[in-house]
Scaffold this motif. Structure first.
Motif, PDB file in Angstrom:
ATOM      1  N   ARG A  93      -9.829   8.642  -5.294  1.00 48.85           N
ATOM      2  CA  ARG A  93      -9.948   8.568  -3.835  1.00 48.85           C
ATOM      3  C   ARG A  93     -11.356   8.875  -3.349  1.00 48.85           C
ATOM      4  NH1 ARG A  93      -4.709  10.990  -4.054  1.00 48.85           N
ATOM      5  NH2 ARG A  93      -5.606  13.068  -3.718  1.00 48.85           N
ATOM      6  N   ALA A 103      -2.674   5.096  -3.381  1.00 43.36           N
ATOM      7  CA  ALA A 103      -3.545   6.225  -3.067  1.00 43.36           C
ATOM      8  C   ALA A 103      -2.864   7.565  -3.320  1.00 43.36           C
ATOM      9  CB  ALA A 103      -4.004   6.150  -1.612  1.00 43.36           C
ATOM     10  N   ASP A 110       0.364   5.001   0.616  1.00 41.30           N
ATOM     11  CA  ASP A 110      -0.675   5.908   1.104  1.00 41.30           C
ATOM     12  C   ASP A 110      -0.537   7.283   0.462  1.00 41.30           C
ATOM     13  OD1 ASP A 110       1.062   7.661   2.630  1.00 41.30           O
ATOM     14  OD2 ASP A 110       1.089   6.173   4.232  1.00 41.30           O
ATOM     15  N   SER A 111      -1.519   8.150   0.721  1.00 41.46           N
ATOM     16  CA  SER A 111      -1.615   9.426   0.016  1.00 41.46           C
ATOM     17  C   SER A 111      -0.492  10.397   0.356  1.00 41.46           C
ATOM     18  CB  SER A 111      -2.969  10.079   0.311  1.00 41.46           C
ATOM     19  OG  SER A 111      -3.119  10.330   1.702  1.00 41.46           O
ATOM     20  N   GLN A 132      -5.652   5.070  -7.162  1.00 41.75           N
ATOM     21  CA  GLN A 132      -6.587   6.126  -6.804  1.00 41.75           C
ATOM     22  C   GLN A 132      -6.020   7.535  -7.011  1.00 41.75           C
ATOM     23  OE1 GLN A 132      -6.957   4.303  -2.734  1.00 41.75           O
ATOM     24  NE2 GLN A 132      -9.126   4.724  -3.050  1.00 41.75           N
ATOM     25  N   SER A 184     -12.048  -3.800  -2.828  1.00 40.88           N
ATOM     26  CA  SER A 184     -10.873  -2.933  -2.641  1.00 40.88           C
ATOM     27  C   SER A 184      -9.829  -3.598  -1.760  1.00 40.88           C
ATOM     28  CB  SER A 184     -11.290  -1.592  -2.035  1.00 40.88           C
ATOM     29  OG  SER A 184     -12.059  -0.850  -2.955  1.00 40.88           O
ATOM     30  N   THR A 238      -2.073  -1.287  -3.712  1.00 43.59           N
ATOM     31  CA  THR A 238      -2.972  -0.139  -3.662  1.00 43.59           C
ATOM     32  C   THR A 238      -2.145   1.133  -3.700  1.00 43.59           C
ATOM     33  OG1 THR A 238      -4.586  -1.373  -2.346  1.00 43.59           O
ATOM     34  CG2 THR A 238      -4.774   1.025  -2.360  1.00 43.59           C
ATOM     35  N   THR A 250       0.844  -1.197   0.000  1.00 42.98           N
ATOM     36  CA  THR A 250       0.000   0.000   0.000  1.00 42.98           C
ATOM     37  C   THR A 250       0.877   1.245   0.000  1.00 42.98           C
ATOM     38  OG1 THR A 250      -1.790  -1.106   1.189  1.00 42.98           O
ATOM     39  CG2 THR A 250      -1.753   1.304   1.250  1.00 42.98           C
TER      40      THR A 250
END
Length: 370
Positions: free
Chosen positions: A197, A140, A92-93, A174, A132, A138, A90
């Protein structure tokens, strides 16, 4: 009708360290004195913000997620040595502007793979993963770029016939301004989730010279996504005896977004019998009943695996595909034959000028070489 016998996705990936049974480049643990090729090494670091990942211990980390966790903040580069990374990852943003580089020239040599499905129970007992949560990778964060990497989900329906949640995502993207060059996306249902997102975030994504395969809705989501010179391949299904086997695209573009999926200068081929696949169906999710899915396929070769007479279908009768934004322009191949114009909505030459890479991506030009 007899069907060809084909290896399963898992046998493809597990036959060797990186899956020689699919023509994936084998990567023995002892091979190569320069696992990172021309991209440096921990002893000759390309930049201070470059980290090296190698499953055999010759880098800074042996797992991709460990390197992502260490790369706090924006602007990091991860160089991945050839090998199979069996893990979920993952981004992350907060980790904006990240670049992942597969050190081998062949994207089949560097594989990130796991086997969760939507119906797979979570380890903590709190239910199942859902679509998801099934994603192997993933992303983001905005500004993510990947080169020459295979993203895969090798979960198989045959292993768990009791599951109703058979979605198994290879990657969910995303972020805005996310680009994939010469990458591969392997799975069955819901392989490549090109999404955003939230409903008001019109994320732009660019996929160039990529390969994606699957069976049901295997390229889907609400992103503004351009697929440029890509190859999409539909798979044989042993659990169904009659068409349709599935759908290539299932966009869920927000109604307020003027740009959805654009497929240009690409091709769609098939392992399945002729006419066993639909080109697309619109996804109007319960979380956004005002969605108006958008797909433009232009100057693309459509193989015989597609149903040329009726290439589109409804996902729900309440949202007929004819009321969505599906268009074609100057496609070729047996799957592009127009027998009933009502089933093959075409752009005019004038309209086609608004359905280009530049129109979709605006001031972001990932296709332009310096």
């Amino acid at each position: 009708m007899s069907r060809p016998v084909v290896p399963t996705r898992r046998s493809f990936l597990l036959a060797t360290a990186a899956g020689a049974a699919l023509g994936l480049a084998a990567t023995p643990a002892t091979a190569g004195s320069r696992p990172f090729g021309r991209y440096g090494s921990p002893r000759a670091r390309r930049t201070p913000a470059t980290l090296y990942v190698d499953p055999y211990g010759r880098g800074d980390f042996t797992s991709v997620q460990a390197a992502v966790t260490a790369a706090t903040g924006p602007g990091w580069t991860l160089v991945l040595a050839p090998g199979t990374y069996r893990e979920t990852v993952t981004v992350d943003s907060t980790r904006t502007g990240t670049t992942w580089i597969g050190a081998a020239e062949d994207p089949r040599a560097t594989v990130i793979v796991y086997d969760n499905a939507a119906g797979t129970p979570r380890p903590d007992g709190s239910g199942t993963h859902g679509t998801s949560g099934s994603a192997t990778t993933t992303v983001a964060a905005d500004g993510f770029t990947a080169h020459r990497i295979t993203f895969a989900n090798d979960w198989l329906r045959a292993d768990h016939p009791e599951y109703t949640g058979t979605q198994a995502v290879a990657i969910k993207v995303q972020g805005d301004r996310c680009a994939f060059h010469h990458c591969r996306f392997l799975g069955h249902q819901d392989t490549l989730y090109a999404d955003t997102r939230d409903l008001t975030h019109f994320a732009r994504q660019y996929y160039a010279h990529c390969y994606a395969e699957g069976d049901v809705d295997f390229v889907f989501g609400r992103a503004t996504a351009v697929y440029d010179r890509c190859h999409f391949r539909t798979l044989v299904r042993t659990d169904l005896a009659a068409p349709p086997y599935g759908f290539v695209f299932a966009p869920s573009t927000a109604g307020a977004n003027p740009r959805g999926y654009l497929v240009t200068d690409s091709r769609i081929s098939s392992e399945a019998p002729d006419g066993f696949y639909k080109l697309a169906r619109p996804w109007v999710p319960s979380s956004d009943p005002t969605a108006r899915p958008m797909l433009t396929v232009r100057e693309t070769r459509l193989g015989a695996g597609l149903d040329a007479v009726a290439p589109y279908a409804n996902m729900r009768d309440a949202h007929p595909w004819q009321e969505q934004r599906f268009r074609e322009y100057r496609n070729t191949g047996p799957g592009a034959a127009v027998t009933d114009p009502a089933n093959r909505p075409q752009l005019t030459r004038a309209e086609a000028t608004a359905h280009t890479r530049a129109a979709h991506l605006g001031d972001w030009r990932p296709y332009a070489r310096p």
